[in-house]
Design a protein around this motif. Structure first.
Motif, PDB file in Angstrom:
ATOM      1  N   MET A 170      45.670  58.121  19.185  1.00 34.95           N
ATOM      2  CA  MET A 170      44.740  59.253  19.222  1.00 34.95           C
ATOM      3  C   MET A 170      45.480  60.564  19.471  1.00 34.95           C
ATOM      4  O   MET A 170      46.396  60.625  20.294  1.00 34.95           O
ATOM      5  N   ASP A 171      45.017  61.605  18.780  1.00 36.23           N
ATOM      6  CA  ASP A 171      45.539  62.937  19.078  1.00 36.23           C
ATOM      7  C   ASP A 171      44.640  63.591  20.125  1.00 36.23           C
ATOM      8  O   ASP A 171      43.679  62.976  20.621  1.00 36.23           O
ATOM      9  N   GLN A 172      44.919  64.815  20.472  1.00 35.96           N
ATOM     10  CA  GLN A 172      44.186  65.500  21.527  1.00 35.96           C
ATOM     11  C   GLN A 172      42.697  65.588  21.215  1.00 35.96           C
ATOM     12  O   GLN A 172      41.851  65.298  22.073  1.00 35.96           O
ATOM     13  N   GLN A 173      42.347  65.965  20.002  1.00 35.51           N
ATOM     14  CA  GLN A 173      40.950  66.172  19.648  1.00 35.51           C
ATOM     15  C   GLN A 173      40.146  64.875  19.746  1.00 35.51           C
ATOM     16  O   GLN A 173      39.052  64.852  20.324  1.00 35.51           O
ATOM     17  N   GLU A 174      40.690  63.796  19.193  1.00 37.40           N
ATOM     18  CA  GLU A 174      39.962  62.523  19.233  1.00 37.40           C
ATOM     19  C   GLU A 174      39.870  61.992  20.659  1.00 37.40           C
ATOM     20  O   GLU A 174      38.810  61.512  21.078  1.00 37.40           O
ATOM     21  N   TYR A 175      40.975  62.078  21.388  1.00 39.50           N
ATOM     22  CA  TYR A 175      40.935  61.587  22.769  1.00 39.50           C
ATOM     23  C   TYR A 175      39.925  62.361  23.609  1.00 39.50           C
ATOM     24  O   TYR A 175      39.218  61.773  24.435  1.00 39.50           O
ATOM     25  N   ASN A 176      39.835  63.677  23.420  1.00 41.04           N
ATOM     26  CA  ASN A 176      38.883  64.482  24.195  1.00 41.04           C
ATOM     27  C   ASN A 176      37.454  63.985  24.011  1.00 41.04           C
ATOM     28  O   ASN A 176      36.656  63.996  24.968  1.00 41.04           O
ATOM     29  N   ILE A 177      37.113  63.533  22.813  1.00 43.66           N
ATOM     30  CA  ILE A 177      35.769  63.017  22.564  1.00 43.66           C
ATOM     31  C   ILE A 177      35.507  61.788  23.429  1.00 43.66           C
ATOM     32  O   ILE A 177      34.467  61.667  24.087  1.00 43.66           O
ATOM     33  N   TRP A 178      36.464  60.847  23.435  1.00 43.33           N
ATOM     34  CA  TRP A 178      36.312  59.634  24.239  1.00 43.33           C
ATOM     35  C   TRP A 178      36.258  59.971  25.731  1.00 43.33           C
ATOM     36  O   TRP A 178      35.442  59.414  26.472  1.00 43.33           O
ATOM     37  N   SER A 179      37.110  60.860  26.188  1.00 42.71           N
ATOM     38  CA  SER A 179      37.144  61.232  27.598  1.00 42.71           C
ATOM     39  C   SER A 179      35.835  61.887  28.027  1.00 42.71           C
ATOM     40  O   SER A 179      35.281  61.576  29.094  1.00 42.71           O
ATOM     41  N   GLU A 180      35.308  62.768  27.210  1.00 43.86           N
ATOM     42  CA  GLU A 180      34.048  63.435  27.540  1.00 43.86           C
ATOM     43  C   GLU A 180      32.880  62.459  27.525  1.00 43.86           C
ATOM     44  O   GLU A 180      31.985  62.540  28.376  1.00 43.86           O
ATOM     45  N   ARG A 181      32.885  61.534  26.568  1.00 40.18           N
ATOM     46  CA  ARG A 181      31.826  60.514  26.527  1.00 40.18           C
ATOM     47  C   ARG A 181      31.825  59.686  27.818  1.00 40.18           C
ATOM     48  O   ARG A 181      30.765  59.390  28.383  1.00 40.18           O
ATOM     49  N   ALA A 182      33.017  59.274  28.261  1.00 36.52           N
ATOM     50  CA  ALA A 182      33.119  58.501  29.498  1.00 36.52           C
ATOM     51  C   ALA A 182      32.606  59.311  30.687  1.00 36.52           C
ATOM     52  O   ALA A 182      31.853  58.801  31.531  1.00 36.52           O
ATOM     53  N   TYR A 183      33.001  60.554  30.743  1.00 43.13           N
ATOM     54  CA  TYR A 183      32.604  61.434  31.857  1.00 43.13           C
ATOM     55  C   TYR A 183      31.086  61.577  31.940  1.00 43.13           C
ATOM     56  O   TYR A 183      30.493  61.395  33.012  1.00 43.13           O
TER      57      TYR A 183
END
Length: 386
Positions: free
Chosen positions: A351-364
């Motif tokens: 994952m790059d930054q943009q894709e990872y941010n989506i997963w991280s925000e969903r978890a949050y």
């Protein structure tokens, strides 16, 4: 003894605050007390040491009642004072309206309190299994546990009591281990009471992944299995895996260290010792994912804390947290298919930054929505009213 006209709840548990090394059971009990102390007076019996420790807590007077906060008193037993007579006298002194016994196998905080309460003709006793009657938990030292369960059922000690399960799966496990007709009340584990914190963005580059485990180093938590997955990982990406938690079994940790020595150069593992419970959220904020292919979790507080910290998870399918990938929260995978774990690791690594941010925000957002749900608190309150 009386703090008010409110109901008195006696709680027995091997380890309690300020301890943290026993992980989930301490957290489960502490969270319950925090949520329900506005309604009840809690009297907690526990040890004056943390899990796997022999040195008593500093600045805590043992063998007397300590006011932890309003409506919460704790009796910290020293090893020398932890005897049947001492337990009997303290339990009789409390005269609780409801007794809440945490765990199954502990002599001083499960078996003897139950025997004493029965001797005192106490009618409202709840035994919280805390995941100890799941088949995966019974299989660890299975011979001794099965013999114990057979003996305690034959003794009639469980007659007339209620069991606490945190979900329907645990209710089934209690029925299988104790009796199909066991009286079981379901009340979910409660999240830690915390102020919502801002979502922390992590730097994420394609081909790089920082994993973390915060759990006991033990067969139940599958530490060695996690390391073996990394040892057989064929990718060339750079992976860091930091392990936090107490070493329960020195031989098991030595076996883990042997696997660590076999890791390829692009995978680095560090053991970081234990982390105090109030430092967990800050610790998680430095990592891309929790890596915990556990043998089984009754709840998995660290999984929920990972979500609330914006940290996706790679876990087994032996927890209540299921179907995570479709919501981009992480992965819950079968232990019999290790290649699926390696695929999940590779997916996160790529994952790059943009894709990872989506997963991280969903978890949050998922984690914070969960902890603000009032229904589980009401179910726990009802458990003490039936």
């Amino acid at each position: 003894m009386k703090l008010s006209n409110r109901k008195k709840i006696l709680v027995t548990i091997d380890w309690f605050l300020p301890g943290y090394k026993a992980g989930g059971p301490i957290q489960s009990c502490a969270n319950l007390v925090q949520h329900l102390k506005p309604d009840y007076d809690f009297y907690i019996l526990t040890r004056d040491t943390d899990y796997c420790e022999t040195v008593p807590y500093q600045n805590i007077q043992p063998n007397t009642w300590v006011k932890l906060e309003d409506h919460v008193q704790v009796f910290y037993f020293s090893a020398a004072h932890l005897k049947y007579k001492s337990l009997f006298n303290v339990i009789k002194q409390v005269g609780p309206d409801v007794a809440f016994i945490n765990g199954i196998y502990s002599l001083y905080f499960s078996i003897l309190p139950l025997f004493i309460l029965k001797r005192l003709n106490h009618q409202k006793i709840i035994v919280s299994a805390r995941g100890m009657l799941a088949q995966s938990a019974i299989n660890v030292k299975g011979g001794k546990k099965k013999l114990f369960l057979k003996a305690i059922k034959a003794s009639g000690l469980y007659k007339g009591i209620r069991f606490h399960a945190t979900n329907e799966e645990e209710e089934k496990a209690i029925g299988n281990a104790i009796s199909p007709t066991a009286n079981v009340v379901i009340a979910p584990n409660l999240p830690k009471l915390t102020d919502e914190v801002a979502h922390v963005l992590r730097n994420k580059q394609r081909g790089q992944l920082n994993l973390v485990s915060i759990a006991r180093i033990s067969p139940e938590k599958n530490t060695k299995y996690a390391l073996a997955l990394l040892a057989d990982y064929k990718g060339s990406e750079h992976i860091n895996f930091d392990i936090y938690g107490p070493v329960y079994n020195a031989d098991y940790w030595q076996a883990c260290e042997e696997v660590i020595r076999q890791l390829p150069d692009n995978i680095k593992v560090k053991y970081k010792g234990s982390v105090q419970s109030d430092k967990v959220a800050a610790t998680l904020s430095h990592y891309h994912a929790l890596f915990l292919p556990t043998q089984g979790e009754n709840f998995g507080h660290i999984i929920l804390e990972s979500f609330t910290a914006g940290c996706p998870v790679i876990i087994s399918d032996q927890t209540p947290w299921r179907n995570l990938e479709k919501d981009k929260l992480g992965f819950d995978l079968p232990l019999a298919e290790p290649n699926k774990f390696r695929q999940a690791i590779q997916q996160l690594t790529q994952m790059d930054q943009q894709e990872y941010n989506i997963w991280s925000e969903r978890a949050y957002f998922y984690g914070n929505k969960f902890i603000n749900n009032a229904e589980p608190v009401q179910l726990n309150r009802l458990m003490f009213e039936v």
